[in-house]
Design an enzyme around this catalytic site. Structure first.
Site, PDB file in Angstrom:
ATOM      1  N   GLU A 232       0.839  -1.204   0.000  1.00 54.65           N
ATOM      2  CA  GLU A 232       0.000   0.000   0.000  1.00 54.65           C
ATOM      3  C   GLU A 232       0.877   1.258   0.000  1.00 54.65           C
ATOM      4  OE1 GLU A 232      -4.248  -0.053   1.832  1.00 54.65           O
ATOM      5  OE2 GLU A 232      -2.895   0.730   3.350  1.00 54.65           O
TER       6      GLU A 232
ATOM      7  N   GLU B  31     -16.350 -11.091   2.997  1.00 54.46           N
ATOM      8  CA  GLU B  31     -15.173 -10.839   2.154  1.00 54.46           C
ATOM      9  C   GLU B  31     -14.556 -12.152   1.663  1.00 54.46           C
ATOM     10  OE1 GLU B  31     -11.294  -8.022   2.693  1.00 54.46           O
ATOM     11  OE2 GLU B  31     -11.502  -9.608   4.179  1.00 54.46           O
TER      12      GLU B  31
ATOM     13  N   CYS C  14      -8.535  -2.169   4.044  1.00 57.28           N
ATOM     14  CA  CYS C  14      -8.412  -3.335   4.947  1.00 57.28           C
ATOM     15  C   CYS C  14      -9.740  -3.776   5.541  1.00 57.28           C
ATOM     16  CB  CYS C  14      -7.534  -2.999   6.141  1.00 57.28           C
ATOM     17  SG  CYS C  14      -5.993  -2.293   5.732  1.00 57.28           S
TER      18      CYS C  14
ATOM     19  N   LYS D 260     -15.831  -9.976   7.525  1.00 53.13           N
ATOM     20  CA  LYS D 260     -14.766 -10.818   6.953  1.00 53.13           C
ATOM     21  C   LYS D 260     -15.344 -12.116   6.391  1.00 53.13           C
ATOM     22  CE  LYS D 260     -10.950  -8.473   7.752  1.00 53.13           C
ATOM     23  NZ  LYS D 260     -10.176  -7.970   6.619  1.00 53.13           N
TER      24      LYS D 260
ATOM     25  N   SER E 134      -7.482   1.904  -2.370  1.00 54.80           N
ATOM     26  CA  SER E 134      -6.266   1.134  -2.671  1.00 54.80           C
ATOM     27  C   SER E 134      -6.665  -0.205  -3.279  1.00 54.80           C
ATOM     28  CB  SER E 134      -5.491   0.899  -1.373  1.00 54.80           C
ATOM     29  OG  SER E 134      -4.590  -0.160  -1.536  1.00 54.80           O
TER      30      SER E 134
ATOM     31  N   GLU F 101       2.038   1.743  -3.412  1.00 54.87           N
ATOM     32  CA  GLU F 101       0.925   2.204  -4.255  1.00 54.87           C
ATOM     33  C   GLU F 101       0.708   3.707  -4.047  1.00 54.87           C
ATOM     34  OE1 GLU F 101      -2.846   0.245  -3.546  1.00 54.87           O
ATOM     35  OE2 GLU F 101      -3.857   1.478  -5.047  1.00 54.87           O
TER      36      GLU F 101
ATOM     37  N   GLU G 231     -13.832 -12.491  -6.183  1.00 56.86           N
ATOM     38  CA  GLU G 231     -12.489 -11.940  -6.488  1.00 56.86           C
ATOM     39  C   GLU G 231     -11.424 -12.555  -5.591  1.00 56.86           C
ATOM     40  OE1 GLU G 231     -15.022 -10.143  -5.321  1.00 56.86           O
ATOM     41  OE2 GLU G 231     -15.617  -8.651  -6.806  1.00 56.86           O
TER      42      GLU G 231
ATOM     43  N   CYS H   4     -10.776  -2.306  14.419  1.00 62.93           N
ATOM     44  CA  CYS H   4     -11.081  -3.743  14.554  1.00 62.93           C
ATOM     45  C   CYS H   4     -11.266  -4.168  16.007  1.00 62.93           C
ATOM     46  CB  CYS H   4      -9.979  -4.576  13.925  1.00 62.93           C
ATOM     47  SG  CYS H   4      -9.708  -4.164  12.211  1.00 62.93           S
TER      48      CYS H   4
END
Ligand code: SF4
Ligand code: SF4
Ligand code: SF4
Ligand code: FES
Length: 572
Positions: free
Chosen positions: A277, A359, A297, A356, A317, A280, A364, A502
């Site tokens: 990151e 996700e 994230c 999560k 990102s 990037e 993907e 988190c």
């Protein structure tokens, strides 16, 4: 200060204190169900009633503010009787199936009913038949709902989404999205804050514990597990330990005792995220890419931007989250190292987060299009249950260490668990990469703490870089509006979906409030300070994986394994 008397004891408390909080000062815990210290007062449940001299009726302690000279009684026969009736009425339309209930270990209703001596409810039980709504993330069972409204308020006040509300009348009142729709059919971000706030078993995560046992018991599978940074300062609460206790060593021991073949740390890929990151960001700065760049994230946040602000997706990102970077390496790099195929590996993660689960199932998030990179996600709460199933005496376990190479990490990685941590970790690395100088003061205190929006300016060899940190969806929305209006003069923005980051995730031990979140945050920064290496680019295992396999940040292998794209999922 206001002077009052509670149960014949004099007490002075600041003006504006509720009776519940005044009583706490002298060691009296008045039972509560709908009350939540971070939420606006509602007084829905009436279980907190007390007697106040001079008042004709009982008053709710959670919503009544002290007045000078008040004489309060919290434990009279009248009070106990009234509380019992309140609870008996709740149980009259409650699907009382505690032995099979997901909330059995923390249910506030069950504990209060037991404490009040409710054994044989007097009222006829009237149950409205109803099948729970269960999606890949959450389970919603209205037969367990006590209509306290805590889920409604956290979704509206903290997340600013208002997905849930009351519907219907009397004992046909239900709580849910409009028209009692499925949560997947509305623009819910799967953050699970409703499940963490629910005092009973009406909203819980969808449980995946049995799938993990099946994998562990399959002799043909190698089961690897990763643990997110925030889990190590919260799992202790499942066993009665003080919030914020750092139990990393016991966590590793306990996972080995459960039978996982390799115990790894998501912190390793948090360090990797910083490298990818950070590069990037530098590339965008150099080549005139879309700025401000937004972190990626937090899957609840990604669900939000995809559904509410898809036009701003170019700001996000392309890095996968640390969970998914880990999964991609667990299937795309690790099998060859141990002479196995990707299909031999079952990749499990222990996360503070319900989103999560969503996700991990995204199309993907599969390197080969067949195997998901992360097969099963358990929340911190589910791990607590699994450890209790196995009879593991968590608190007294000897400490153990993560396996190499994915167990080697830095303090920069552990602070990913708190709001501001990703930004601080990135600044520790970006500064040194850009300036070539050693960063002496590595604690960026401006981005720490529970303030909703935090800012800092970092001097990169004469170039000031302005960054921001936001947590909760309500604050993320404010920031998106600023970006849309062209008023966000930042280079880089960290966005976390949950309050406190988190550590306050929807999969963490039930019932968190700001006081408790601050203790978890303190644990996170202590864990960082205790580690010998505190900058991601100094992690020797990260250096090795680039030398050995990835070759360079943003290279071809990184592009294939560690980066992804997000898409417009706006509901019409
Ligand atoms: S919500 Fe509580 S009282 Fe209701 S079944 Fe579950 S454990 Fe029992
Ligand atoms: S998961 Fe989050 S967004 Fe969805 S209803 Fe619950 S609190 Fe609201
Ligand atoms: S689902 Fe849980 S938090 Fe929401 S109203 Fe029902 S009992 Fe309260
Ligand atoms: S806790 Fe006071 S009315 Fe519910």
């Amino acid at each position: 200060m206001i002077n009052i008397t509670i149960n014949n004891k004099a007490v002075s408390v600041p003006e504006g204190t509720t009776i519940v909080n005044a009583a706490k000062k002298i060691g009296i815990n008045i039972p509560t169900l709908c009350y939540h210290p971070d939420q606006m007062l509602k007084a829905n449940c009436r279980v907190c009633v007390v007697e106040i001299e001079g008042y004709r009726t009982l008053q709710t302690a959670c919503s009544t503010f002290v007045k000078e000279g008040m004489i309060i009684h919290t434990n009279t026969e009248k009070v106990r009787d009234a509380r019992r009736v309140v609870v008996e009425l709740m149980l009259a339309d409650h699907n009382l199936a505690c032995d099979t209930c997901a909330a059995e270990s923390y249910c506030h209703l069950r504990r209060i009913a037991s404490d009040l001596g409710v054994r044989e409810p007097r009222f006829e039980r009237v149950l409205v038949p109803y099948a729970p709504h269960i999606n890949d993330v959450l389970s919603k069972d209205r037969t367990k709902c006590i209509k306290c409204g805590r889920c409604i308020q956290i979704c509206a006040e903290v997340q600013g989404l208002s997905i849930l509300d009351f519907m219907g009348r009397s004992n046909e009142t239900i709580v849910g999205p409009a028209f009692d729709s499925e949560l997947y059919d509305v623009a819910c971000v799967s953050c699970g804050q409703c499940s963490a706030a629910c005092p009973v078993g009406a909203i819980t995560e969808k449980e995946d514990i049995e799938s993990v046992w099946a994998a562990i018991n399959d002799p043909n599978k190698v089961v690897v597990v990763q643990t997110a940074p925030a889990v190590r300062v919260a799992i202790g609460e499942e066993f009665g330990m003080e919030p914020g206790s750092i139990v990393t060593g016991q966590l590793v021991s306990s996972l080995r005792m459960l039978g996982f073949d390799y115990v790894f740390d998501t912190d390793f890929t948090a360090d990797l995220t910083i490298i990818e990151e950070g590069h990037e960001l530098l590339k965008r700065l150099k080549e005139g890419g879309t700025l401000p760049m937004l972190t990626s994230c937090s899957p609840g946040w990604i669900n939000f931007i995809e559904q509410y602000y898809p036009e701003l997706l170019p700001h996000v990102s392309s890095c996968k989250s640390p969970q998914q970077m880990f999964g991609a390496l667990a299937k795309g790099y690790f099998p060859e190292k141990i002479g196995k195929k990707p299909s031999d590996i079952v990749s499990v993660s222990i996360m503070p987060c319900t989103a999560k689960k969503f996700e991990a199932l995204r199309e993907e998030m599969s390197v080969d299009g067949v195997n998901q990179d992360v097969d099963i996600v358990l929340t911190t709460r589910e791990l607590g249950k699994m450890l209790r199933q196995a009879g593991i005496d968590f608190e007294n376990l000897p400490e153990d260490e993560y396996d190499a190479p994915f167990g080697i990490s830095t303090g920069a990685a552990v602070i990913f668990g708190a709001t501001g941590g990703v930004m601080e970790a990135a600044l520790r690395t970006v500064y040194e990469v850009v300036t070539g100088k050693t960063l002496e003061q590595i604690d960026f205190k401006d981005v720490r703490g529970l303030k909703g929006v935090k800012e800092a300016v970092v001097d990169l060899d004469g170039t000031p870089v302005k960054v921001a940190v936001v947590h909760t969806i309500a604050k993320a929305r404010e920031m998106m509006e600023l970006i849309k209006a062209g008023k966000a003069d930042y280079t880089f923005i960290e966005v976390m979906c949950c309050p406190g980051g988190c550590i306050g995730g929807g999969g963490q031990p039930n019932g968190a409030n700001d006081e408790l979140r601050l203790k978890r945050i303190a644990g996170i920064y202590q864990a960082d300070a205790d580690l010998p290496i505190r900058k991601s680019h100094e992690n020797p295992a990260i250096k090795s994986i680039y030398d050995d396999f990835l070759k360079e940040p943003l290279g071809e292998k990184s592009h294939h394994l560690l980066h992804t794209h997000y898409k417009n999922r706006k509901k019409q």
